[in-house]
Design a protein around this motif. Structure first.
Motif, short mmCIF file in Angstrom:
data_model
loop_
_atom_site.label_atom_id
_atom_site.label_comp_id
_atom_site.label_asym_id
_atom_site.label_seq_id
_atom_site.Cartn_x
_atom_site.Cartn_y
_atom_site.Cartn_z
N ARG B 76 0.82 -1.22 0.00
CA ARG B 76 0.00 0.00 0.00
C ARG B 76 0.85 1.26 0.00
O ARG B 76 0.40 2.32 -0.42
CB ARG B 76 -1.00 0.00 1.15
N ARG B 77 2.07 1.18 0.53
CA ARG B 77 3.03 2.28 0.36
C ARG B 77 4.24 1.73 -0.37
O ARG B 77 4.84 0.75 0.08
CB ARG B 77 3.48 2.83 1.71
N VAL B 78 4.61 2.33 -1.48
CA VAL B 78 5.72 1.78 -2.28
C VAL B 78 6.90 2.73 -2.40
O VAL B 78 7.81 2.50 -3.19
CB VAL B 78 5.26 1.32 -3.68
N ILE B 79 6.87 3.81 -1.60
CA ILE B 79 8.04 4.68 -1.54
C ILE B 79 8.38 4.92 -0.07
O ILE B 79 7.48 5.21 0.73
CB ILE B 79 7.80 6.05 -2.24
N VAL B 80 9.64 4.74 0.29
CA VAL B 80 10.08 5.02 1.66
C VAL B 80 10.30 6.52 1.77
O VAL B 80 11.12 7.09 1.06
CB VAL B 80 11.38 4.25 1.98
N ARG B 81 9.54 7.16 2.68
CA ARG B 81 9.60 8.62 2.81
C ARG B 81 9.77 9.00 4.27
O ARG B 81 9.69 8.17 5.16
CB ARG B 81 8.30 9.24 2.27
N ASP B 82 9.98 10.30 4.52
CA ASP B 82 10.10 10.81 5.89
C ASP B 82 8.77 10.80 6.63
O ASP B 82 8.73 10.84 7.85
CB ASP B 82 10.63 12.25 5.88
N VAL B 83 7.68 10.81 5.86
CA VAL B 83 6.35 10.90 6.47
C VAL B 83 5.51 9.72 6.01
O VAL B 83 5.80 9.08 5.01
CB VAL B 83 5.65 12.22 6.05
N ARG B 84 4.46 9.41 6.79
CA ARG B 84 3.52 8.38 6.36
C ARG B 84 2.10 8.91 6.48
O ARG B 84 1.34 8.51 7.36
CB ARG B 84 3.68 7.12 7.21
N PRO B 85 1.74 9.84 5.58
CA PRO B 85 0.39 10.39 5.66
C PRO B 85 -0.66 9.35 5.28
O PRO B 85 -0.32 8.28 4.78
CB PRO B 85 0.42 11.53 4.64
N GLU B 86 -1.92 9.66 5.56
CA GLU B 86 -3.02 8.80 5.12
C GLU B 86 -2.87 8.50 3.63
O GLU B 86 -2.43 9.36 2.86
CB GLU B 86 -4.35 9.52 5.34
N ILE B 87 -3.28 7.29 3.25
CA ILE B 87 -3.13 6.93 1.84
C ILE B 87 -4.32 7.49 1.06
O ILE B 87 -5.46 7.16 1.34
CB ILE B 87 -3.05 5.40 1.70
N THR B 88 -4.02 8.38 0.12
CA THR B 88 -5.10 8.97 -0.67
C THR B 88 -4.98 8.57 -2.14
O THR B 88 -5.89 7.99 -2.71
CB THR B 88 -5.11 10.50 -0.54
N ALA B 89 -3.84 8.88 -2.74
CA ALA B 89 -3.69 8.62 -4.17
C ALA B 89 -3.15 7.21 -4.41
O ALA B 89 -1.95 6.98 -4.33
CB ALA B 89 -2.76 9.66 -4.80
N ARG B 90 -4.05 6.28 -4.67
CA ARG B 90 -3.61 4.91 -4.96
C ARG B 90 -3.21 4.80 -6.42
O ARG B 90 -3.63 5.59 -7.25
CB ARG B 90 -4.72 3.92 -4.67
N ALA B 91 -2.41 3.79 -6.72
CA ALA B 91 -2.01 3.57 -8.11
C ALA B 91 -2.07 2.07 -8.40
O ALA B 91 -1.05 1.41 -8.49
CB ALA B 91 -0.61 4.13 -8.36
N PRO B 92 -3.29 1.52 -8.49
CA PRO B 92 -3.39 0.08 -8.73
C PRO B 92 -2.80 -0.32 -10.08
O PRO B 92 -2.93 0.45 -11.02
CB PRO B 92 -4.91 -0.19 -8.70
N PRO B 93 -2.15 -1.48 -10.22
CA PRO B 93 -2.01 -2.53 -9.21
C PRO B 93 -0.75 -2.43 -8.35
O PRO B 93 -0.58 -3.24 -7.46
CB PRO B 93 -1.94 -3.79 -10.08
N ILE B 94 0.10 -1.42 -8.55
CA ILE B 94 1.38 -1.46 -7.84
C ILE B 94 1.16 -1.28 -6.34
O ILE B 94 1.90 -1.82 -5.52
CB ILE B 94 2.37 -0.39 -8.42
N THR B 95 0.12 -0.51 -5.95
CA THR B 95 -0.15 -0.29 -4.53
C THR B 95 -1.22 -1.25 -4.00
O THR B 95 -1.75 -1.04 -2.92
CB THR B 95 -0.63 1.16 -4.29
N SER B 96 -1.55 -2.29 -4.78
CA SER B 96 -2.59 -3.23 -4.37
C SER B 96 -1.98 -4.49 -3.77
O SER B 96 -0.90 -4.92 -4.18
CB SER B 96 -3.45 -3.66 -5.57
N ASP B 97 -2.71 -5.10 -2.84
CA ASP B 97 -2.36 -6.42 -2.30
C ASP B 97 -3.43 -7.40 -2.77
O ASP B 97 -4.50 -6.99 -3.21
CB ASP B 97 -2.35 -6.36 -0.76
N PRO B 98 -3.15 -8.71 -2.65
CA PRO B 98 -4.21 -9.67 -2.94
C PRO B 98 -5.39 -9.43 -1.97
O PRO B 98 -5.14 -9.06 -0.83
CB PRO B 98 -3.56 -11.03 -2.67
#
Lengths: 91, 406
Positions: B76-98
């Protein structure tokens, strides 16, 4: 052939179970559909032996029998599959 | 300035790589390979308190275990960043899980098969030659700024059915998301907003004027219940194609030309033996894999014997895996005709890069056309090669001189 190279070839043969390359036409390949993720390395290296479906996932051509002369390609495809999805067996 | 409010404090320089690694440190950006060796020698999995807590697998085996374990490791998060805000902009399927992942991915696979890429190849060859025409008479160029950057931008624009000249916008957004966005949330959100607005316009236009490009393909797609995709899903996938399809391949082509500029033996061999290209492309992908992904730990588990705890991110370094000597003999050497090469440059498991066939075609064509027109070139001693920071690694300035003698 130097001793070193000869040992390396022998090791490779054991590792890839291809001691009997001379026994042409006796190999069979199979792509495990649960493992294949569509990297398509096999299709690129051995187009005679593999086909892709509409999603780009691979399967063996026909019943997977490897025609004489294509044994090396079968092992090459196997040893480049990132998902270890290709089985090569001797009949 | 209001913009700076969202910028995290500068990261302190790293002195202890094993316990305090940072993939945005300038030392890492410049030359990460010795760092990975140090980390690998320490443990198959290392940890840093930076980025609110993050692990990094250092071996091929550990990278593989995490890639296959979608139960403990979420995309659900695919970039390591300084912050972990709420997930808003998804980019399926790369941010999808089964189980959501598979249907979202199946939609995107058919337009990216090797056969589909063959149809695109002539346009890409023409793009490469148009670009070379612009600078070949100068006897030198910044290959990153004038060539490697534009090949994927124009190719993906062509596939999406949007003007190739809008490429500069795409490059700006990608820079905002993948580089500035690691430390600056406003830069990231601003880029996402602009990109979304841009694509909404193109989607709206196609409602009455359907086309046969990739945007229309997504608009025509139906889910398993026969329903069209939500606009948010289409926008997410378009975001993904742009973000994932451009600076990644830009980097791969750039690193390849960088290697060939400084390695005359490999360059001359490829010119003389063009049939080696397929093996060479795979080896360049292995040695200079551009893409590092990320996962979020969802449940406690162990990876290669190392405990891994939820609340942490994972820097999923395919590039480091591909330099693991336990997997690849002479892992630190470019063996241009390496025959056995199970590299993981495009990932392992269900998230295998959907654009891998496109990337391979673009790399092959871009290197081939360059070598046909400019078989002799070298790094410009008066210039400086610079590398991108963060998740995607490749040269951003690559000054080269053409010809045997200069």
């Amino acid at each position: 052939m130097s001793r070193h190279v000869r040992d390396k070839v022998a090791r490779d043969n054991v590792r890839h179970n291809r001691g009997n390359v001379a026994m042409a036409g006796k190999l069979k390949i199979h792509v495990d559909q649960d493992k294949c993720q569509g990297h398509a390395r096999c299709k690129s290296l051995a187009p005679e032996l593999f086909d892709l479906d509409e999603f780009g996932n691979a399967h063996e051509v026909g019943d997977g029998s490897v025609p004489a002369g294509l044994e090396e390609k079968a092992y090459l495809a196997q040893s480049n599959c990132p998902e270890i999805a290709i089985e090569v067996t001797e009949e | 300035m209001s913009d700076s409010a969202s910028i995290m404090p500068e990261h302190p320089p790293v002195t202890d790589w094993v316990n305090d690694f940072d993939h945005t440190d300038p030392t890492w950006t410049e030359n990460p390979f010795p760092i990975w060796e140090t980390l690998r020698a320490a443990s198959p999995v290392v940890h840093t308190e930076r980025f609110l807590g993050c692990y990094m697998p250092t071996t091929y085996q550990a990278v593989k275990e995490i890639s296959y374990d979608t139960d403990h490791f979420s995309s659900r998060r695919v970039i390591v960043r300084d912050v972990r805000p709420e997930i808003t902009a998804r980019a399926p399927p790369i941010t999808s899980d089964p189980p959501e992942h598979k249907p979202a991915k199946q939609l995107l696979l058919p337009p990216f098969t090797p056969d589909a890429m063959k149809k695109l190849e002539p346009r890409v060859r023409a793009i490469c030659n148009e670009l070379i025409d612009e600078f070949i008479a100068d006897g030198k160029c910044d290959a990153a700024a004038r060539y490697t950057k534009h090949v994927p931008v124009r190719a993906i624009a062509h596939m999406l059915g949007i003007p190739e000249k809008d490429g500069d916008l795409f490059i700006k957004w990608i820079h905002g998301i993948l580089e500035l966005g690691i430390k600056d949330d406003n830069a990231l959100m601003g880029a996402v907003r602009e990109m979304t607005g841009y694509f909404i316009g193109h989607i709206e236009h196609r409602r009455n004027n359907p086309t046969d490009d990739l945007i229309s393909t997504l608009m025509k797609a139906r889910d398993k219940d026969g329903q069209p995709l939500a606009d948010e899903h289409i926008l997410g996938s378009l975001r993904l194609l742009l973000i994932a399809g451009i600076d990644t391949t830009w980097s791969a082509i750039g690193s390849s030309l960088w290697h060939l500029a400084k390695t005359p033996a490999d360059r001359e061999r490829l010119v003389k033996e063009p049939e080696l290209m397929p093996l060479a492309v795979e080896e360049l992908l292995r040695a200079y894999s551009p893409v590092t992904m990320a996962r979020e730990v969802m449940k406690e588990t162990t990876i290669s014997g190392c405990p891994v705890k939820p609340g942490n991110m994972v820097l999923l370094s395919f590039p480091a895996a591909n330099r693991d000597p336990a997997m690849f003999p002479d892992a630190d050497k470019v063996v241009i005709d390496r025959k056995e090469n199970r590299h993981a440059a495009f990932g392992l498991g269900i998230h295998r890069c959907v654009g891998s066939n496109l990337a391979r075609m673009e790399m092959t064509v871009a290197i081939e056309e360059w070598l046909k027109r400019i078989p002799d070139f070298k790094l410009d001693p008066a210039g400086r090669v610079t590398w991108s920071e963060g998740t995607v690694r490749g040269p951003r300035q690559l000054p080269v001189l053409f010809g045997k003698t200069t």
